[in-house]
Design a protein around this motif. Structure first.
Motif, short mmCIF file in Angstrom:
data_model
loop_
_atom_site.label_atom_id
_atom_site.label_comp_id
_atom_site.label_asym_id
_atom_site.label_seq_id
_atom_site.Cartn_x
_atom_site.Cartn_y
_atom_site.Cartn_z
N VAL A 1 0.62 -1.28 -0.01
CA VAL A 1 0.03 0.30 0.05
C VAL A 1 1.01 0.99 -0.54
O VAL A 1 0.43 2.02 -0.97
N PRO A 2 1.88 1.05 0.76
CA PRO A 2 2.67 2.35 0.76
C PRO A 2 3.45 2.87 -0.54
O PRO A 2 3.07 3.65 -1.07
N TRP A 3 3.76 1.69 -1.05
CA TRP A 3 4.38 1.80 -2.57
C TRP A 3 3.73 2.34 -3.56
O TRP A 3 3.69 3.24 -4.40
N THR B 1 1.68 6.73 -7.08
CA THR B 1 0.19 6.80 -7.84
C THR B 1 -0.26 8.88 -7.19
O THR B 1 -0.40 9.64 -8.31
N GLY B 2 0.35 9.07 -6.00
CA GLY B 2 0.96 10.47 -5.62
C GLY B 2 -0.85 10.79 -5.32
O GLY B 2 -1.75 10.54 -4.77
N LYS B 3 -0.47 12.08 -6.22
CA LYS B 3 -1.68 13.33 -6.00
C LYS B 3 -2.99 12.54 -7.04
O LYS B 3 -3.98 12.79 -6.85
N HIS B 4 -2.66 11.55 -8.24
CA HIS B 4 -3.24 10.86 -9.27
C HIS B 4 -3.78 9.95 -8.58
O HIS B 4 -3.76 9.16 -9.74
N VAL C 1 -4.12 8.97 1.42
CA VAL C 1 -5.00 9.07 0.08
C VAL C 1 -6.59 9.12 0.22
O VAL C 1 -7.62 9.48 -0.14
N ARG C 2 -6.95 9.01 1.58
CA ARG C 2 -9.16 8.63 2.12
C ARG C 2 -9.57 9.36 1.20
O ARG C 2 -10.77 9.82 1.12
#
Length: 460
Positions: free
Chosen positions: A109-111, A116-119, A147-148
């Motif tokens: 999940v961290p990867w 994906t970052g902000k996308h 990202v939640r």
């Protein structure tokens, strides 16, 4: 196969579709995977309310269970699944594939968040085994928390939401509702609902455990009842009987003397001082190893003490008369000694080889399958292969214990499940067995057991 849902399954599917953030606290064997897949299929193709769906699961479950479950049911066979597993290159390729469901193991999940970052592309996220996100300090929780706000719908699945206490619940519910019900921070949650337990002797700011305040549990559960569906298998299914057997393991006089000498040498340094949680865990670990028949010394060498549990397992195998046995072991030296005594034993491997092991087990081709409970705790359907379980070595985790037994005692099992516990008399085994029976396992039970053994040595 045509899916004919039970009433409770229909209810759970409806709740998923109606509730943007929901925690399904379904006991093992209630079919949480087919429930969730059915709801996802409807959300995507009937209601057009889910576009890109991510499933986060334990590695073996991510690699096997979700895809196998979708292939099993007629109404789900059309779902295209992309597994974001393996090397970074393979994960990137799977992430870019055109699919209905994307499945990733929780360790990555961290990867995925970094990639994906902000996308962040997923509007719907399923967390299979929500309790594995119970630590607010874990990398997986912190990554998903970032990202939640970009996720429209979260579905959390677990049968054991509070394996170690009420504190475990905060981070799980945060991922469901972003702190709306239990607060935005773990600190605020503790201040409202918990009191500090044991502290570090040298640094009073370090708290080892937290105790619920009066009425805290009722208050917390009432706050989340609108987003949590809790069900027990016994309330809904005609489950086969589960028979628990304690198999007393007697030591020879020579082995008993050796065990007691080692136990005394281990515990005597603590007769005049306090035992804190981390020390108690180490002591308990050593005592349980000795109860199993061997112990790691200070150089990680193995010192063998007795073969009484191996003899007891041999008796069970003989009585099984060819029926498959699922064996749970605790330590690497346990497995080594089991493999030396029982040449027919197989272990559960990883990846595609593990998938073949599961198929061979369910086909009745494996007479003795040795599994560590931490690697088979969630999502593995082994009920077609047998109905006999042996616990060679016990541990203090009620969650692992319940999940492991549910590999056989679950929906689809046709016979009574017999669970044998090999318990060495006069050892820490008896304390763990008593705690599991009372479902009072955890740090308090562990420390009480260790302190009792120190007092016993002191009085002998």
């Amino acid at each position: 196969m045509k899916f004919k849902p039970h009433k409770y399954q229909e209810y759970a599917i409806e709740r998923i579709c109606e509730t943007p953030g929901i925690a399904l606290l379904l006991e093992m064997g209630l079919g949480k995977t087919v429930i969730t897949l059915t709801a996802l299929e409807a959300l995507k193709n009937d209601y057009f309310d889910a576009n890109k769906i991510l499933v986060i699961a334990p590695l073996r479950v991510a690699d096997d269970t979700w895809a196998r479950e979708s292939e099993k049911w007629d109404h789900l066979k059309h779902l295209r699944i992309s597994k974001i597993l393996g090397t970074a290159a393979k994960r990137k390729k799977a992430l870019e594939a055109d699919a209905d469901l994307y499945i990733i193991n929780r360790e990555n999940v961290p990867w995925l968040v970094a990639q994906t970052g902000k996308h962040w592309p997923f509007d719907t996220v399923v967390i299979d085994e929500l309790s594995s996100f119970k630590s607010s300090k874990s990398q997986r929780f912190r990554a998903l928390r970032k990202v939640r706000p970009l996720v429209q719908r979260v579905i959390g699945l677990t049968g054991t939401p509070t394996p170690n206490g009420l504190e475990d619940l905060w981070s799980q519910i945060y991922l469901i509702d972003q702190g709306e019900r239990l607060g935005k921070t773990i600190t605020g949650f503790r201040d409202r609902y918990l009191s500090p337990g044991q502290r570090d002797r040298n640094n009073g700011n370090v708290v080892y455990d937290w105790k619920p305040k009066p009425e805290a549990e009722n208050t917390v559960y009432s706050k989340i009842e609108d987003i949590a569906v809790s069900m027990k298998a016994e309330d809904w299914l005609d489950m086969p009987e589960r028979i628990d057997r304690v198999v007393p393991v007697k030591l020879s006089d020579k082995a008993r003397a050796q065990y007691e000498q080692l136990e005394e040498d281990l515990l005597i340094p603590f007769l005049g001082g306090d035992v804190v949680a981390n020390t108690a865990a180490v002591l308990s670990n050593k005592l349980l190893q000795m109860a199993n028949g061997a112990v790691y010394d200070e150089t990680r060498g193995v010192r063998e003490i007795h073969e009484a549990k191996l003899d007891a397992l041999e008796d069970i195998m003989e009585a099984a008369n060819g029926h498959p046995v699922l064996l749970f072991y605790a330590y690497k030296h346990d497995l080594d000694r089991i493999q030396e005594r029982f040449k027919q034993v197989r272990t559960l491997r990883k990846g595609s080889e593990g998938t073949k092991d599961i198929a061979d087990w369910n086909a009745g081709k494996i007479p003795l399958l040795a599994v560590h409970p931490a690697s088979a705790g969630h999502g593995l359907n082994l009920q077609d292969g047998g109905n006999l379980i042996v616990w060679f070595g016990l541990n203090w985790s009620l969650e692992l214990y319940q999940q492991a037994n549910a590999r056989l005692h679950r929906q689809g099992q046709q016979r009574s499940v017999i669970v044998h516990h090999l318990v060495t008399e006069g050892t820490m085994d008896e304390d763990v067995m008593a705690a599991l029976d009372s479902k009072a396992v955890g740090q308090d039970a562990l420390m009480a057991a260790v302190k009792a053994r120190i007092e016993r040595v002191k009085g002998s």
